[in-house]
Design an enzyme around this catalytic site. Structure first.
Site, mmCIF file in Angstrom:
data_model
loop_
_atom_site.group_PDB
_atom_site.id
_atom_site.type_symbol
_atom_site.label_atom_id
_atom_site.label_comp_id
_atom_site.label_asym_id
_atom_site.label_seq_id
_atom_site.Cartn_x
_atom_site.Cartn_y
_atom_site.Cartn_z
ATOM 1 N N TYR A 1 0.830 -1.210 0.000
ATOM 2 C CA TYR A 1 0.000 0.000 0.000
ATOM 3 C C TYR A 1 0.868 1.265 0.000
ATOM 4 C CZ TYR A 1 -4.615 -2.067 0.881
ATOM 5 O OH TYR A 1 -5.810 -2.731 0.769
ATOM 6 N N LYS B 1 3.685 -15.422 3.170
ATOM 7 C CA LYS B 1 3.945 -16.191 1.944
ATOM 8 C C LYS B 1 5.460 -16.388 1.876
ATOM 9 C CE LYS B 1 2.647 -18.046 -1.995
ATOM 10 N NZ LYS B 1 1.860 -19.293 -2.064
ATOM 11 N N ASP C 1 -2.227 -18.458 1.115
ATOM 12 C CA ASP C 1 -3.184 -19.192 0.273
ATOM 13 C C ASP C 1 -3.883 -20.276 1.090
ATOM 14 O OD1 ASP C 1 -0.681 -20.404 0.442
ATOM 15 O OD2 ASP C 1 -0.624 -21.054 -1.651
ATOM 16 N N ASP D 1 -6.067 -7.181 4.156
ATOM 17 C CA ASP D 1 -7.210 -6.575 3.469
ATOM 18 C C ASP D 1 -8.084 -7.677 2.872
ATOM 19 O OD1 ASP D 1 -8.805 -4.550 2.239
ATOM 20 O OD2 ASP D 1 -7.780 -4.983 0.352
ATOM 21 N N ASP E 1 -11.964 -9.363 4.417
ATOM 22 C CA ASP E 1 -13.226 -9.390 3.656
ATOM 23 C C ASP E 1 -13.756 -10.818 3.617
ATOM 24 O OD1 ASP E 1 -13.256 -6.655 2.940
ATOM 25 O OD2 ASP E 1 -13.941 -7.130 0.914
HETATM 26 C C1 IPM Z 1 -10.361 -1.479 3.948
HETATM 27 C C2 IPM Z 1 -10.627 -0.877 2.596
HETATM 28 C C3 IPM Z 1 -9.481 0.068 2.248
HETATM 29 C C4 IPM Z 1 -8.218 -0.761 2.185
HETATM 30 C C5 IPM Z 1 -9.689 0.879 0.973
HETATM 31 C C6 IPM Z 1 -10.979 1.644 0.967
HETATM 32 C C7 IPM Z 1 -8.510 1.808 0.720
HETATM 33 O O1 IPM Z 1 -10.795 -1.858 1.634
HETATM 34 O O2 IPM Z 1 -10.304 -0.726 4.942
HETATM 35 O O3 IPM Z 1 -10.221 -2.695 4.043
HETATM 36 O O4 IPM Z 1 -7.921 -1.360 1.148
HETATM 37 O O5 IPM Z 1 -7.504 -0.809 3.187
HETATM 38 MN MN MN Z 2 -10.692 -3.884 2.401
#
Ligand code: IPM
Ligand code: MN
Length: 353
Positions: free
Chosen positions: A142, A189, A221, A245, A249
């Protein structure tokens, strides 16, 4: 206690879910006798529209002088399909993380018994899952060097970590594991990436300092698979920024809806509390967004920023009661609107002294 909160609702559904979190905070402060003030600030697309900057200097000053930041979401579709756009709402979130030194993002994954059937995973797999993802938040790809070569036809992003950056996040993860079930999974990894090999080397070096913690190492993975194959395996999972990240999710769907997951970002300056779901622009203004993640972020704010554990629990109990009573938004099969859920939770907090 007097709480000074920077309120940064941002874009999309951010403002409507933060309104509900504020109702819960007000109810808790009323019940426990705390004073609270909110200072609003702009971040994301709305800040670009007003100031030409997704994280304007005045918003940063506000965050620095507050005790905690309550953050909604950033993002707007008008930027998503334009890869040439120089300024993007997401840069606001990255800037706030970097400038406040928020190197650790804590994303707890818990399950609510009455929602087990909402999970895409089998009930017996998810029931009782309870773990904490710790994502490094200010390093890696990032923030590493990025650019274009070859007249723009070759692009690169660099995953770079220093020993100091890795050590501080691993130390935090060991400490949190020590307060939980004493099981730490370091996700990397290391079979391919040099930066991962540094992570693993440092984690191995630190192990003897924490003899009561069981540490295991998992390639990312495989971790992506184990999270949905046996989520109950995990207690504390720690990983670098990009892996975190993606995995968080994935982990968010274990509980049944992304609209349930809260997060705390902590580090050098003011801590920030934010739902993990993002700006969900398709739902903005429709009253269908689930405010629970934002409300649980407010619970984390009491616990992490103010060490007010009973206040945090009062919010959690009210959220659990709302779910049990079926007062939920449509993502959880309910018919309540965003503000109806917020009102119900706030009045539960106020009444259940
Ligand atoms: C998160 C989001 C952010 C990230 C984006 C919006 C920049 O997806 O907080 O997980 O990738 O960190
Ligand atoms: Mn995210």
């Amino acid at each position: 206690m007097k709480l000074m909160i920077a309120k940064l609702p941002g874009d999309g559904i951010g403002p409507e879910v933060i309104d509900q979190a504020v109702k819960a905070v007000d109810a808790v402060c009323g019940r426990f006798g705390h004073g609270v003030s909110y200072s609003p600030g702009y971040v994301g697309a709305c800040a670009i529209d007003k100031f030409g900057d997704p994280y304007p200097a005045e918003t940063h000053a506000l965050c620095m002088e507050s005790d905690a930041v309550l953050f909604g979401a950033v993002g707007d579709p008008k930027y998503d399909n334009d890869p040439t756009s120089k300024v993007r709402p997401e840069q606001g979130l990255l800037a706030i993380r970097k400038k406040l030194g928020l190197y650790a993002n804590l994303r707890p994954v818990e399950t609510f018994p009455s929602l087990a059937d909402k999970s895409p995973l089998k009930t017996e797999l998810v029931q009782g899952a309870d773990f904490l993802c710790i994502r490094e938040l200010t390093g890696g790809m990032y923030f590493g060097e990025k650019g274009r070569l070859d007249n723009g036809n070759t692009a690169y992003d660099t995953c770079i970590y220093s020993r100091a950056e890795v050590e501080r996040i691993l130390r935090l993860a060991f400490e949190y594991a020590g307060r939980r079930r004493k099981h730490l999974t370091v996700v990397d990894k290391a079979n391919v990436l040099e930066s991962s090999r540094l992570w693993r080397q440092i984690a191995r070096e630190m192990e003897p300092e924490y003899p009561d913690i069981q540490v295991d190492y998992m390639f990312v993975d495989n971790a992506a698979m184990q999270l949905i194959r046996c989520p109950k395996f995990f207690d504390v999972l720690v990983t670098e920024n990009t892996f975190g990240d993606i995995l968080t999710d994935e982990a968010s769907c274990i509980s049944g809806s992304m609209g349930l997951l809260a997060s705390a970002s902590i580090g050098e300056h003011t801590s920030l509390f934010e739902p993990i779901h993002g700006s969900y622009p398709q739902a903005a203004g429709k009253g269908i967004a689930n405010p629970v993640a934002a409300i649980l972020s407010a619970a984390m704010m009491f616990e992490y920023a103010f060490a007010l554990m009973d206040e945090g629990k009062a919010i959690r109990d009210a959220v659990a009661a709302s779910i049990k009573a079926g007062v939920t938004t449509e993502d959880l099969g309910g018919t309540a609107s965003t503000s109806e859920v917020g009102d119900w939770i706030a009045s539960y907090i106020a009444q259940n002294n």
